[in-house]
Design a protein around this motif. Structure first.
Motif, PDB file in Angstrom:
ATOM      1  N   ILE A  36       0.877  -1.173   0.000  1.00 15.10           N
ATOM      2  CA  ILE A  36       0.000   0.000   0.000  1.00 15.10           C
ATOM      3  C   ILE A  36       0.909   1.216   0.000  1.00 15.10           C
ATOM      4  N   PRO A  37       0.735   2.059  -1.000  1.00  8.97           N
ATOM      5  CA  PRO A  37       1.607   3.244  -1.047  1.00  8.97           C
ATOM      6  C   PRO A  37       1.359   4.148   0.155  1.00  8.97           C
ATOM      7  N   GLU A  38       2.422   4.764   0.610  1.00 10.34           N
ATOM      8  CA  GLU A  38       2.299   5.687   1.736  1.00 10.34           C
ATOM      9  C   GLU A  38       1.566   6.953   1.331  1.00 10.34           C
ATOM     10  N   ARG A  39       1.761   7.372   0.093  1.00 13.72           N
ATOM     11  CA  ARG A  39       1.142   8.595  -0.405  1.00 13.72           C
ATOM     12  C   ARG A  39       0.708   8.382  -1.852  1.00 13.72           C
ATOM     13  N   ILE A  40      -0.390   9.033  -2.210  1.00 10.40           N
ATOM     14  CA  ILE A  40      -0.928   8.970  -3.565  1.00 10.40           C
ATOM     15  C   ILE A  40      -1.236  10.394  -4.009  1.00 10.40           C
ATOM     16  N   PRO A  41      -0.856  10.767  -5.235  1.00 14.49           N
ATOM     17  CA  PRO A  41      -1.246  12.088  -5.720  1.00 14.49           C
ATOM     18  C   PRO A  41      -2.748  12.093  -6.048  1.00 14.49           C
ATOM     19  N   VAL A  42      -3.444  13.095  -5.551  1.00  6.65           N
ATOM     20  CA  VAL A  42      -4.877  13.247  -5.791  1.00  6.65           C
ATOM     21  C   VAL A  42      -5.094  14.632  -6.388  1.00  6.65           C
ATOM     22  N   ASN A  43      -5.730  14.651  -7.551  1.00  6.75           N
ATOM     23  CA  ASN A  43      -6.016  15.905  -8.248  1.00  6.75           C
ATOM     24  C   ASN A  43      -7.471  16.277  -8.026  1.00  6.75           C
ATOM     25  N   LEU A  44      -7.700  17.469  -7.540  1.00  4.93           N
ATOM     26  CA  LEU A  44      -9.049  17.979  -7.293  1.00  4.93           C
ATOM     27  C   LEU A  44      -9.154  19.399  -7.836  1.00  4.93           C
ATOM     28  N   ILE A  45     -10.346  19.760  -8.222  1.00  4.62           N
ATOM     29  CA  ILE A  45     -10.629  21.165  -8.527  1.00  4.62           C
ATOM     30  C   ILE A  45     -11.475  21.643  -7.350  1.00  4.62           C
ATOM     31  N   VAL A  46     -10.870  22.435  -6.491  1.00  4.10           N
ATOM     32  CA  VAL A  46     -11.533  22.861  -5.258  1.00  4.10           C
ATOM     33  C   VAL A  46     -11.873  24.345  -5.381  1.00  4.10           C
ATOM     34  N   ASN A  47     -13.172  24.627  -5.338  1.00  9.74           N
ATOM     35  CA  ASN A  47     -13.658  26.003  -5.453  1.00  9.74           C
ATOM     36  C   ASN A  47     -13.069  26.707  -6.673  1.00  9.74           C
ATOM     37  N   GLY A  48     -12.975  25.946  -7.766  1.00 15.51           N
ATOM     38  CA  GLY A  48     -12.500  26.505  -9.023  1.00 15.51           C
ATOM     39  C   GLY A  48     -10.993  26.472  -9.221  1.00 15.51           C
ATOM     40  N   ASN A  49     -10.243  26.036  -8.225  1.00 10.97           N
ATOM     41  CA  ASN A  49      -8.781  26.000  -8.312  1.00 10.97           C
ATOM     42  C   ASN A  49      -8.284  24.561  -8.388  1.00 10.97           C
ATOM     43  N   ARG A  50      -7.463  24.273  -9.383  1.00  9.78           N
ATOM     44  CA  ARG A  50      -6.895  22.935  -9.525  1.00  9.78           C
ATOM     45  C   ARG A  50      -5.824  22.731  -8.457  1.00  9.78           C
ATOM     46  N   ARG A  51      -5.954  21.637  -7.718  1.00  9.12           N
ATOM     47  CA  ARG A  51      -5.014  21.339  -6.631  1.00  9.12           C
ATOM     48  C   ARG A  51      -4.561  19.894  -6.743  1.00  9.12           C
ATOM     49  N   THR A  52      -3.288  19.658  -6.515  1.00  6.59           N
ATOM     50  CA  THR A  52      -2.751  18.298  -6.441  1.00  6.59           C
ATOM     51  C   THR A  52      -2.245  18.103  -5.025  1.00  6.59           C
ATOM     52  N   LEU A  53      -2.768  17.085  -4.388  1.00  9.00           N
ATOM     53  CA  LEU A  53      -2.387  16.778  -3.011  1.00  9.00           C
ATOM     54  C   LEU A  53      -1.683  15.438  -2.971  1.00  9.00           C
TER      55      LEU A  53
ATOM     56  N   GLU B 266     -16.697  27.912   1.295  1.00 10.62           N
ATOM     57  CA  GLU B 266     -15.846  29.034   0.903  1.00 10.62           C
ATOM     58  C   GLU B 266     -15.961  29.346  -0.592  1.00 10.62           C
ATOM     59  N   GLY B 267     -16.408  28.373  -1.384  1.00  7.94           N
ATOM     60  CA  GLY B 267     -16.457  28.552  -2.825  1.00  7.94           C
ATOM     61  C   GLY B 267     -17.832  28.822  -3.398  1.00  7.94           C
ATOM     62  N   LEU B 268     -18.838  28.954  -2.543  1.00  3.43           N
ATOM     63  CA  LEU B 268     -20.202  29.163  -3.055  1.00  3.43           C
ATOM     64  C   LEU B 268     -20.419  30.572  -3.607  1.00  3.43           C
ATOM     65  N   GLY B 269     -19.932  31.561  -2.928  1.00  3.30           N
ATOM     66  CA  GLY B 269     -20.112  32.944  -3.371  1.00  3.30           C
ATOM     67  C   GLY B 269     -19.268  33.223  -4.601  1.00  3.30           C
TER      68      GLY B 269
END
Length: 163
Positions: free
Chosen positions: A8-25, A86-89
């Motif tokens: 099981i990998p310790e970490r996995i890259p996860v790509n999300l678009i959060v409140n209009g901003n692309r984020r890689t975690l 935070e992203g609704l308005g």
């Protein structure tokens, strides 16, 4: 038969678009969407209530649909669009539901309010609520320990009338 072992990998890259901003975690595979938002992106408007999907305080919108983020692994939503309170308005203006909650004093302690508003935004988008009873039923997954339900329903009705 040879036994295969899986790492099981310790970490996995996860790509999300959060409140209009692309984020890689870079997340542990067992990180919930709630913890990714709060602990990795500092979006603390989404609340951790019961951590069992029973209170709705953690409700966010994922691809426009209501989701209990405490029950959702972040890796399951790789590539998804996530909207938090935070992203609704838009452009510095409150979302009509946020304004309606203020207009109707639809909060007391405010802890459940972000989840209530995100859930109500999903409810409006679904378009199934036609009556007060429908609103109550469709919002039943979001609890308010202060008992602000009449004002919450009134706020949602106001936002429905405006949309």
């Amino acid at each position: 038969m040879a036994e295969t072992s899986r790492q099981i990998p310790e970490r996995i890259p996860v790509n999300l678009i959060v409140n209009g901003n692309r984020r890689t975690l870079d997340l542990a595979p067992w990180t919930t969407l709630l913890d990714a938002l709060r602990d990795h992106l500092d979006l603390t408007g989404t609340k951790k209530g019961c951590d069992h999907g029973q209170c709705g305080a953690c409700t966010v919108l994922v691809d426009g649909r209501r989701v209990n983020s405490c029950l959702t692994l972040a890796v399951m939503k790789d590539g998804a669009e996530v909207t938090t309170i935070e992203g609704l308005g838009r452009d510095g203006a409150l979302h009509p539901l946020q304004q309606a909650f203020i207009d109707h004093d639809a909060f007391q302690c405010g802890y459940c309010t972000p989840g209530q508003i995100c859930s109500a935004a999903g409810l409006l988008a679904e378009g199934h609520a036609k009556s007060t009873d429908d609103i109550r039923e469709l919002m039943s997954g979001n609890l308010c320990r202060c008992g602000g339900y009449p004002n919450i329903v009134a706020a949602i009705q106001q936002a429905m009338a405006q949309s």
